[in-house]
Design a protein around this motif. Sequence first.
Motif, PDB file in Angstrom:
ATOM      1  N   ILE A  71      -6.106   2.572  -3.468  1.00 42.85           N
ATOM      2  CA  ILE A  71      -6.350   1.459  -2.540  1.00 42.85           C
ATOM      3  C   ILE A  71      -5.080   0.623  -2.514  1.00 42.85           C
ATOM      4  CG2 ILE A  71      -7.774  -0.539  -1.977  1.00 42.85           C
ATOM      5  CD1 ILE A  71     -10.002   0.689  -3.687  1.00 42.85           C
ATOM      6  N   ILE A  72      -4.426   0.579  -1.348  1.00 45.67           N
ATOM      7  CA  ILE A  72      -3.192  -0.192  -1.198  1.00 45.67           C
ATOM      8  C   ILE A  72      -3.456  -1.329  -0.216  1.00 45.67           C
ATOM      9  CG2 ILE A  72      -0.757  -0.143  -0.591  1.00 45.67           C
ATOM     10  CD1 ILE A  72      -0.755   2.850  -1.153  1.00 45.67           C
ATOM     11  N   ARG A  73      -3.236  -2.533  -0.668  1.00 48.02           N
ATOM     12  CA  ARG A  73      -3.441  -3.728   0.160  1.00 48.02           C
ATOM     13  C   ARG A  73      -2.073  -4.354   0.397  1.00 48.02           C
ATOM     14  NH1 ARG A  73      -8.374  -6.452   0.477  1.00 48.02           N
ATOM     15  NH2 ARG A  73      -8.220  -8.477   1.542  1.00 48.02           N
ATOM     16  N   ASP A  74      -1.611  -4.335   1.656  1.00 49.22           N
ATOM     17  CA  ASP A  74      -0.243  -4.787   1.911  1.00 49.22           C
ATOM     18  C   ASP A  74      -0.092  -5.062   3.406  1.00 49.22           C
ATOM     19  OD1 ASP A  74       2.567  -5.276   1.429  1.00 49.22           O
ATOM     20  OD2 ASP A  74       2.379  -3.928  -0.299  1.00 49.22           O
ATOM     21  N   ASP A  75       1.119  -5.396   3.809  1.00 47.14           N
ATOM     22  CA  ASP A  75       1.394  -5.663   5.223  1.00 47.14           C
ATOM     23  C   ASP A  75       1.247  -4.377   6.033  1.00 47.14           C
ATOM     24  OD1 ASP A  75       2.674  -7.796   7.152  1.00 47.14           O
ATOM     25  OD2 ASP A  75       3.725  -5.914   7.542  1.00 47.14           O
ATOM     26  N   SER A  76       0.732  -4.510   7.232  1.00 46.85           N
ATOM     27  CA  SER A  76       0.432  -3.334   8.051  1.00 46.85           C
ATOM     28  C   SER A  76       1.672  -2.492   8.329  1.00 46.85           C
ATOM     29  CB  SER A  76      -0.211  -3.760   9.375  1.00 46.85           C
ATOM     30  OG  SER A  76       0.651  -4.636  10.094  1.00 46.85           O
ATOM     31  N   SER A  77       2.842  -3.126   8.521  1.00 44.15           N
ATOM     32  CA  SER A  77       4.050  -2.350   8.805  1.00 44.15           C
ATOM     33  C   SER A  77       4.413  -1.451   7.634  1.00 44.15           C
ATOM     34  CB  SER A  77       5.215  -3.299   9.123  1.00 44.15           C
ATOM     35  OG  SER A  77       5.497  -4.137   8.008  1.00 44.15           O
ATOM     36  N   ILE A  78       4.165  -1.924   6.433  1.00 40.26           N
ATOM     37  CA  ILE A  78       4.430  -1.118   5.241  1.00 40.26           C
ATOM     38  C   ILE A  78       3.399  -0.003   5.111  1.00 40.26           C
ATOM     39  CG2 ILE A  78       4.443  -1.176   2.710  1.00 40.26           C
ATOM     40  CD1 ILE A  78       5.659  -3.968   2.899  1.00 40.26           C
ATOM     41  N   LYS A  82      -3.415  -5.414   5.762  1.00 43.85           N
ATOM     42  CA  LYS A  82      -4.451  -4.390   5.955  1.00 43.85           C
ATOM     43  C   LYS A  82      -4.713  -3.696   4.619  1.00 43.85           C
ATOM     44  CE  LYS A  82      -4.089  -5.136  10.441  1.00 43.85           C
ATOM     45  NZ  LYS A  82      -5.124  -5.883  11.195  1.00 43.85           N
ATOM     46  N   VAL A  83      -5.654  -2.779   4.652  1.00 41.76           N
ATOM     47  CA  VAL A  83      -6.011  -2.043   3.444  1.00 41.76           C
ATOM     48  C   VAL A  83      -5.995  -0.553   3.748  1.00 41.76           C
ATOM     49  CG1 VAL A  83      -7.704  -1.717   1.602  1.00 41.76           C
ATOM     50  CG2 VAL A  83      -7.490  -3.955   2.713  1.00 41.76           C
ATOM     51  N   MET A  84      -5.285   0.204   2.914  1.00 40.81           N
ATOM     52  CA  MET A  84      -5.291   1.656   3.027  1.00 40.81           C
ATOM     53  C   MET A  84      -6.131   2.248   1.910  1.00 40.81           C
ATOM     54  SD  MET A  84      -2.202   4.453   2.566  1.00 40.81           S
ATOM     55  CE  MET A  84      -1.519   4.260   4.199  1.00 40.81           C
ATOM     56  N   PHE A  85      -7.036   3.144   2.280  1.00 45.55           N
ATOM     57  CA  PHE A  85      -7.790   3.942   1.324  1.00 45.55           C
ATOM     58  C   PHE A  85      -7.264   5.375   1.401  1.00 45.55           C
ATOM     59  CE2 PHE A  85     -10.443   0.360   2.242  1.00 45.55           C
ATOM     60  CZ  PHE A  85     -11.096   0.074   1.053  1.00 45.55           C
ATOM     61  N   ALA A  86      -7.020   5.966   0.259  1.00 41.45           N
ATOM     62  CA  ALA A  86      -6.511   7.334   0.234  1.00 41.45           C
ATOM     63  C   ALA A  86      -7.217   8.127  -0.850  1.00 41.45           C
ATOM     64  CB  ALA A  86      -4.998   7.338  -0.009  1.00 41.45           C
ATOM     65  N   VAL A  87      -7.366   9.414  -0.601  1.00 43.92           N
ATOM     66  CA  VAL A  87      -7.927  10.337  -1.580  1.00 43.92           C
ATOM     67  C   VAL A  87      -6.923  11.463  -1.781  1.00 43.92           C
ATOM     68  CG1 VAL A  87      -9.789  11.941  -2.125  1.00 43.92           C
ATOM     69  CG2 VAL A  87     -10.300   9.812  -0.924  1.00 43.92           C
ATOM     70  N   LYS A  88      -6.574  11.711  -3.025  1.00 45.57           N
ATOM     71  CA  LYS A  88      -5.686  12.817  -3.345  1.00 45.57           C
ATOM     72  C   LYS A  88      -6.491  14.114  -3.307  1.00 45.57           C
ATOM     73  CE  LYS A  88      -2.763  14.547  -7.140  1.00 45.57           C
ATOM     74  NZ  LYS A  88      -2.164  14.204  -8.460  1.00 45.57           N
ATOM     75  N   GLN A  89      -6.019  15.060  -2.533  1.00 43.28           N
ATOM     76  CA  GLN A  89      -6.748  16.318  -2.405  1.00 43.28           C
ATOM     77  C   GLN A  89      -6.721  17.114  -3.706  1.00 43.28           C
ATOM     78  OE1 GLN A  89      -5.009  18.343   0.907  1.00 43.28           O
ATOM     79  NE2 GLN A  89      -5.412  16.683   2.337  1.00 43.28           N
TER      80      GLN A  89
END
Length: 613
Positions: free
Chosen positions: A559-566, A595-602
Motif C-alpha cells: 500500500i503506497i500513499r503518495d502524490d498522484s504524479s509519483i 492517492k493510494v496505490m494497492f498492489a499485489v505481488k504475483q
Amino acid sequence: MASRGFANDRRSRTTLSVYITVGLCGFFYILGAWQRSGFGKGDRIAVEITERADCSVISNLKYESHQGVDIGMSDYSTFQVRQFKPCDDRYTDYTPCHDETRALMFPRDNMIYRERHCPPEEEKLRCLIPAPRGYLNPFPWPKSRDYVPFVNVPYKRLTVEKAVQNWVHFEGNVFRFPGGGTQFPNGADAYIEELASVIPLDNGMVRTALDIGCGVASLGAYLFKKNVIAMSFSPRDSHEAQVQFALERGVPAVIGVLGTMKLPYPSGAFDMVHCSHCLIPWEYNDGMYMMEVDRVLRPGGYWVISGPPINWRDNYQAWQRPQEELEAQQRKIEEIARFLCWEKKYENREIAIWKKRTNYDSCWDQHQLPTYCKPSYSDDHWYKKMEACVTPYPETTDPNEVTGGAWKPFPERLNDVPFRILSGSVPGVSADTYHEDNRSWRKHLKAYKTINKYIGSRRYRNLLDMNAGLGSFTAAIESPNQWVMNVVPTIAEKDTLGAIYERGLIGIYHDWCEAFSTYPRTYDLIHAHGLFTLYKNRCEVEDLLLEMDRILRPEGVVIIRDDSSILYKIQRIVKGMRWDTRIVDNEDGPLFSEKVMFAVKQYWVAEGDNSLS
C-alpha cells in the motif's frame, strides 16, 4: 443490415453511457468541491455521494492465497514497459548488506565483518529475487510459531547442530519448533515463567524487549503469550538461516550484531534487554557493550543474561571452560553493572537479572563518576560508532521521579501521549497533533479495509511501515494477528522512533537508499506513506521498488500513499515487476493530489532457466 444497425445502436448507447458517466463524475466532483468549501447545506449528503462515486477504471486485485498457483501477467500491451528479469536462482536468499562473500573482505575483530557492508552502486542487483521452487505461503499464526514449510527455508543444518538443544526438528515436509533452546531445557514457557517471577511480564508494564543473539527467536515467539513484543536480532553467521527461520515463524527479527556500531534503536527504547547464551564478551572494550545496553534500556528496565559466565562454579565443567576465565568474566560484568548503577535482582542457576536505575538520584554509589557521552539532539544512531561512555539522562527535579516519564501498562500506553511529545522532545508535534494523527490513521485504515478485507486478519502476519511517523498506522491496526516493523527513515524531518517505542511498539532506523537488514520474503504487507516523496532525488525509484519486491512475499500486498504524479510513475515501473496494481482516490475524495496505490505481488518461483514465462 439488421446486425449493423444493432451494432450502431449499441455504440450509440455506449457513447451515451460514457457521456452520462463523465457528466455525473464531473457533477459529483463539483458538488464535492462545493460541500468542502463550507457554503450551503447538505454537506453530509454531498460527502456520501462523492465517496460512492468511483469513477476510476480499475481492475480487481487478488488478495487470496493461491498456495503455489502461478498468476498470469496482466495485459499491458498499451505501453512499453521494462520487464525486470529474475535474478539467478542462487540469489533466493540474497541479503545485499549482509552478503557472506563480501563479509570476508572485512576484519573479524569486534565482529566488524558481520556488520552492514552494502554493495557499491555498480554492483547492485537490478533483478527480481526469486522464491525457492515450491514456495508456500506460511501457516497462519499461531500455527506458524511451531511449523514452517521445509520448501521455504530448505536448510537442515540447525536440525543437526542444535539437535540436543531442541531448537528445531525436521519432520516430513515441515520444520517443527518445540520451543527449546540452549538455555531453555524445559521449554521457552518455563524459562519465561522464571523471568516473570522477577520481571512484571504479566501486567503490561513490560511490553518491548530486545533479544540479542536470538537464535530462531523462540523467546520472542513465546513472549507473545504475555503480550510482550520482542525485537530479535542475530548475525548472518555459520548457523544457517536463524533469523530467516524466526521471520518465517512470524516473529519480529532483523539481521544484526553487537559489534562496533551503535544499535539502530533510540535511547531508552526497551523495557527489557535479553541475552541467552549469546557469548558476547561483555567485559571487553571497557564495558562498551553493556554501556550500549544501558543506552537502549528504559530507566527502570531489566537486563537479563543467561548462560556463561553466570553461576560459573556449578557450570564450568559443562561449558568446558577454565574456572579462572569464567570467574574473571562474571566479576567484570558485576563491576560494570555497579558502575552503571544497575541493581542486581536475581541470580539462580544460569540466569541473572539486573534493573536499571530510574534516575541519577537512585544510584547508590556516586564515588566514581562515569564518562558521559556527548549529548545529541537526535536519537538517530545510524552508522554511528559505539563508544565506551554512559548516555546521560535528562535532569529530574524530584528524587522519586522516573526519568523519561512514569511507566504505563500496555495497551493503555498505546494511545496515551508519549512523554517525548509532552516534554517537547519531538519538535513540531504536540498532544493535539498526536491525537489528530491517531484519528487520521484510524480513518485511513478503515478506507484501506474497503479495498482489502484481509487487513487485520490472519492472512497477514509480518507487516512493515516504511515511513512510520508517530506509529499511528500500527496503533490503528493493533491486533494479536500481526506485528508491524515501524521504520523511521534517517532522513525523516522528525525523529519519532522514541515516541513509537513509548507507545509499546517496535521499530528501527534505516536509510532506504540501502537494502534492509532482512531476508527476502520477510513481509506479508508493506505500507509506505510519503516515502517516495521523501526520497525524491536521493536514490532511484527503481531501487526502492526492487528492495520492496525483495522483502515482500509472493502474493504479498503493498500500500503506497503518495502524490498522484509519483504513483502513476511507480505504477508504470512495477508493471514490469509482476505486480498487479490499483490506484484509488484517498478517503477525502478526488480533490486531493494524494492517492493510494494497492498492489499485489504475483506468485512465481525460481524456474531454473530464469525465464519470464
